[in-house]
Design a protein around this motif. Structure first.
Motif, PDB file in Angstrom:
ATOM      1  N   LYS A  76       0.818  -1.206   0.000  1.00 30.16           N
ATOM      2  CA  LYS A  76       0.000   0.000   0.000  1.00 30.16           C
ATOM      3  C   LYS A  76       0.854   1.259   0.000  1.00 30.16           C
ATOM      4  CE  LYS A  76      -3.710  -2.395   2.454  1.00 30.16           C
ATOM      5  NZ  LYS A  76      -4.554  -2.460   3.676  1.00 30.16           N
ATOM      6  N   ASP A  77       2.108   1.123   0.357  1.00 30.83           N
ATOM      7  CA  ASP A  77       3.031   2.262   0.368  1.00 30.83           C
ATOM      8  C   ASP A  77       3.724   2.334  -0.984  1.00 30.83           C
ATOM      9  OD1 ASP A  77       4.850   4.223   0.791  1.00 30.83           O
ATOM     10  OD2 ASP A  77       5.697   3.387   2.628  1.00 30.83           O
ATOM     11  N   THR A  78       3.294   3.291  -1.813  1.00 28.60           N
ATOM     12  CA  THR A  78       3.819   3.376  -3.178  1.00 28.60           C
ATOM     13  C   THR A  78       5.273   3.809  -3.220  1.00 28.60           C
ATOM     14  OG1 THR A  78       2.978   5.639  -3.358  1.00 28.60           O
ATOM     15  CG2 THR A  78       1.532   3.863  -4.122  1.00 28.60           C
ATOM     16  N   GLU A  79       5.787   4.381  -2.130  1.00 30.00           N
ATOM     17  CA  GLU A  79       7.164   4.869  -2.133  1.00 30.00           C
ATOM     18  C   GLU A  79       8.159   3.818  -1.680  1.00 30.00           C
ATOM     19  OE1 GLU A  79       7.123   8.375   0.264  1.00 30.00           O
ATOM     20  OE2 GLU A  79       6.580   9.649  -1.421  1.00 30.00           O
ATOM     21  N   SER A  80       7.682   2.655  -1.328  1.00 31.57           N
ATOM     22  CA  SER A  80       8.579   1.593  -0.870  1.00 31.57           C
ATOM     23  C   SER A  80       8.925   0.643  -2.011  1.00 31.57           C
ATOM     24  CB  SER A  80       7.914   0.784   0.260  1.00 31.57           C
ATOM     25  OG  SER A  80       7.647   1.603   1.369  1.00 31.57           O
ATOM     26  N   GLY A  81      10.130   0.065  -1.935  1.00 32.61           N
ATOM     27  CA  GLY A  81      10.469  -1.007  -2.850  1.00 32.61           C
ATOM     28  C   GLY A  81       9.624  -2.224  -2.508  1.00 32.61           C
ATOM     29  N   LYS A  82       9.379  -3.069  -3.495  1.00 34.87           N
ATOM     30  CA  LYS A  82       8.465  -4.191  -3.287  1.00 34.87           C
ATOM     31  C   LYS A  82       9.127  -5.484  -3.749  1.00 34.87           C
ATOM     32  CE  LYS A  82       4.686  -1.031  -4.376  1.00 34.87           C
ATOM     33  NZ  LYS A  82       5.614   0.077  -4.682  1.00 34.87           N
ATOM     34  N   ALA A  83       8.962  -6.530  -2.944  1.00 34.51           N
ATOM     35  CA  ALA A  83       9.536  -7.833  -3.288  1.00 34.51           C
ATOM     36  C   ALA A  83       8.687  -8.941  -2.702  1.00 34.51           C
ATOM     37  CB  ALA A  83      10.971  -7.937  -2.770  1.00 34.51           C
ATOM     38  N   ILE A  84       8.671 -10.062  -3.403  1.00 35.60           N
ATOM     39  CA  ILE A  84       7.939 -11.249  -2.954  1.00 35.60           C
ATOM     40  C   ILE A  84       8.869 -12.447  -3.045  1.00 35.60           C
ATOM     41  CG2 ILE A  84       6.010 -12.828  -3.392  1.00 35.60           C
ATOM     42  CD1 ILE A  84       4.448 -10.507  -4.545  1.00 35.60           C
ATOM     43  N   LEU A  85       8.911 -13.229  -1.987  1.00 32.70           N
ATOM     44  CA  LEU A  85       9.661 -14.475  -1.968  1.00 32.70           C
ATOM     45  C   LEU A  85       8.670 -15.618  -1.828  1.00 32.70           C
ATOM     46  CD1 LEU A  85      12.179 -16.269  -1.748  1.00 32.70           C
ATOM     47  CD2 LEU A  85      12.216 -15.764   0.712  1.00 32.70           C
TER      48      LEU A  85
ATOM     49  N   VAL B 122       7.376  -5.077  -8.775  1.00 31.04           N
ATOM     50  CA  VAL B 122       7.595  -6.019  -7.684  1.00 31.04           C
ATOM     51  C   VAL B 122       8.650  -7.034  -8.108  1.00 31.04           C
ATOM     52  CG1 VAL B 122       6.573  -7.770  -6.183  1.00 31.04           C
ATOM     53  CG2 VAL B 122       5.238  -5.757  -6.869  1.00 31.04           C
ATOM     54  N   GLU B 123       9.675  -7.173  -7.296  1.00 28.81           N
ATOM     55  CA  GLU B 123      10.721  -8.149  -7.587  1.00 28.81           C
ATOM     56  C   GLU B 123      10.338  -9.493  -6.984  1.00 28.81           C
ATOM     57  OE1 GLU B 123      15.540  -8.663  -7.473  1.00 28.81           O
ATOM     58  OE2 GLU B 123      14.555  -6.719  -7.303  1.00 28.81           O
ATOM     59  N   LEU B 124      10.430 -10.515  -7.790  1.00 27.48           N
ATOM     60  CA  LEU B 124       9.985 -11.845  -7.401  1.00 27.48           C
ATOM     61  C   LEU B 124      11.174 -12.789  -7.287  1.00 27.48           C
ATOM     62  CD1 LEU B 124       7.347 -13.418  -6.862  1.00 27.48           C
ATOM     63  CD2 LEU B 124       7.272 -13.970  -9.296  1.00 27.48           C
ATOM     64  N   ALA B 125      11.133 -13.653  -6.280  1.00 30.74           N
ATOM     65  CA  ALA B 125      12.183 -14.662  -6.097  1.00 30.74           C
ATOM     66  C   ALA B 125      11.535 -15.950  -5.616  1.00 30.74           C
ATOM     67  CB  ALA B 125      13.234 -14.188  -5.104  1.00 30.74           C
ATOM     68  N   TYR B 126      12.196 -17.072  -5.936  1.00 32.77           N
ATOM     69  CA  TYR B 126      11.659 -18.381  -5.561  1.00 32.77           C
ATOM     70  C   TYR B 126      12.705 -19.170  -4.790  1.00 32.77           C
ATOM     71  CZ  TYR B 126       7.939 -17.600  -9.023  1.00 32.77           C
ATOM     72  OH  TYR B 126       6.880 -17.099  -9.728  1.00 32.77           O
TER      73      TYR B 126
END
Length: 375
Positions: free
Chosen positions: A225-234, A258-262
């Motif tokens: 919800k914070d548009t000024e933050s970097g975003k990532a999903i693991l 959004v940066e994605l990692a597995y």
């Protein structure tokens, strides 16, 4: 030259009167007229306890004066030549003590750091919101990690704990998923709370079984919800995605940057899925009369990682190495610079520090300032 006993008595009275006046003023300022009424507060008020050493300084000065008075009385009849080294001027002696004591007094006050009011300061910080999507489908109970030493879910919890130990300043959230997904822990910087939540996660938390990574990615985006933050999903999973809905989320993730990692867990040999992870005597999952062997789906994970240009780390160790993933998240390029405005207290420590410096200068130059009387 004033005689020894009279000089000594004069100094003791001067010391007693000056200290009484000084500490009376301090008491009035600190107790009867509290700092709060002036809008002033001390950041480290405990430092004022060092003032208790001032009586020790007064006692040492008193001992020195008494010793000098006795020496002066002893040699008072031996002429001025023998008296040169025992000259005893009361004004200079008292001022030496007063200036030294005052220097120490103001240094302690400066160390307490008096502050009043506040001022606005503009700054920036690099922030990253990381959502960990943890697969809790039944296949994660398979014990094929480290030569059948532990289950995939246990290894996943170990990996999350190690990741939390390496992160610094990132906000984290935890989403659990099987065929559906739920937010287990909203975004927080309280890593201690996360370390309490994660060990209690079990596959029984979601009754609708399956592996729907697409649904997990959808729920994870609700945290951004914070548009000024970097975003990532693991995403931590064994890769057996039976829904194939993850492709629908990739375009949304790209738009939101959004940066994605597995992190893929499981062995290529695989293992049996227990009906009850706490009691293997209840048997294993069967289909069409045969035991189901669960293996890590490396091809599926590779396909998902390639489609999104994501990092993929696979492991069959009970202690997965998540160094590459953690390093990627700590890298500055993955964080957004957010401008912030905050208030800081106006610190006035320099006022008592300046007074201490002036007292010290006067202490050293006192012989020049005061010309002692010569007998």
């Amino acid at each position: 030259m004033i005689k020894g006993k009279s000089t000594y008595n004069h100094l003791v009275k001067l010391l007693a009167v000056s200290e009484a006046i000084w500490w009376s003023l301090v008491l009035i300022c600190y107790v009867l007229v509290p700092f709060d009424s002036w809008g002033v507060k001390l950041l480290h008020s405990e430092m004022l306890g060092l003032w208790l050493l001032i009586p020790a300084l007064a006692a040492l000065s008193w001992i020195q004066w008494r010793w000098k008075a006795r020496i002066y009385e002893q040699y008072s009849g031996y002429g001025s030549t023998r008296m040169l080294w025992v000259k005893f001027e009361p004004v200079k002696a008292f001022l030496h003590y007063f200036l030294l004591r005052s220097t120490y007094f103001f240094i302690v006050l400066a160390m307490a750091q008096p502050v009043a009011g506040s001022r606005k300061v503009n700054g920036s910080k690099r922030v990253l919101d990381l959502v960990i999507c943890l697969d809790i489908s039944n296949s994660m109970n398979t014990k094929d990690m480290g030569g059948n030493q532990s289950s995939r879910l246990t290894a996943a919890k170990q990996a999350i704990g190690e990741l939390l130990n390496q992160l610094k300043g990132e906000r984290i959230a935890v989403v659990i998923f099987a065929n559906d997904a739920y937010t287990q822990l909203p975004l927080t910087m309280d890593y201690g709370a996360a370390k309490l939540f994660v060990p209690d996660i079990e596959t029984s938390m979601i009754s609708d079984q399956g592996t729907n990574i697409g649904r997990a990615l959808e729920v994870a985006q609700d945290q951004f919800k914070d548009t000024e933050s970097g975003k990532a999903i693991l995403v931590i999973t064994d890769g057996e995605d039976h829904e194939a809905l993850w492709k629908q989320q990739l375009e949304k993730l790209k738009k939101k940057h959004v940066e994605l990692a597995y992190l893929g867990l499981g062995s290529t040999k695989g293992g049996l899925i227990p009906n009850n992870p706490y009691d293997e005597s209840e048997g294993y999952k069967r289909e069409y009369g045969h035991a189901v062997v669960s293996k890590i789906d490396k091809q599926g994970l590779t396909r998902m990682a390639s489609a999104s240009g994501s990092i993929l780390v696979t492991s069959d160790s009970p202690f997965p190495n998540i160094y590459d993933i953690a390093t990627n998240y700590k890298n500055a390029k993955n964080k957004q610079v957010m401008k912030v405005e905050f208030k800081v207290d106006k610190n006035y420590f320099y006022i008592p520090a300046t007074l201490a410096l002036l007292c010290m200068i006067c202490y050293f130059f006192l012989p020049i300032i005061i010309n002692p009387d010569k007998s």
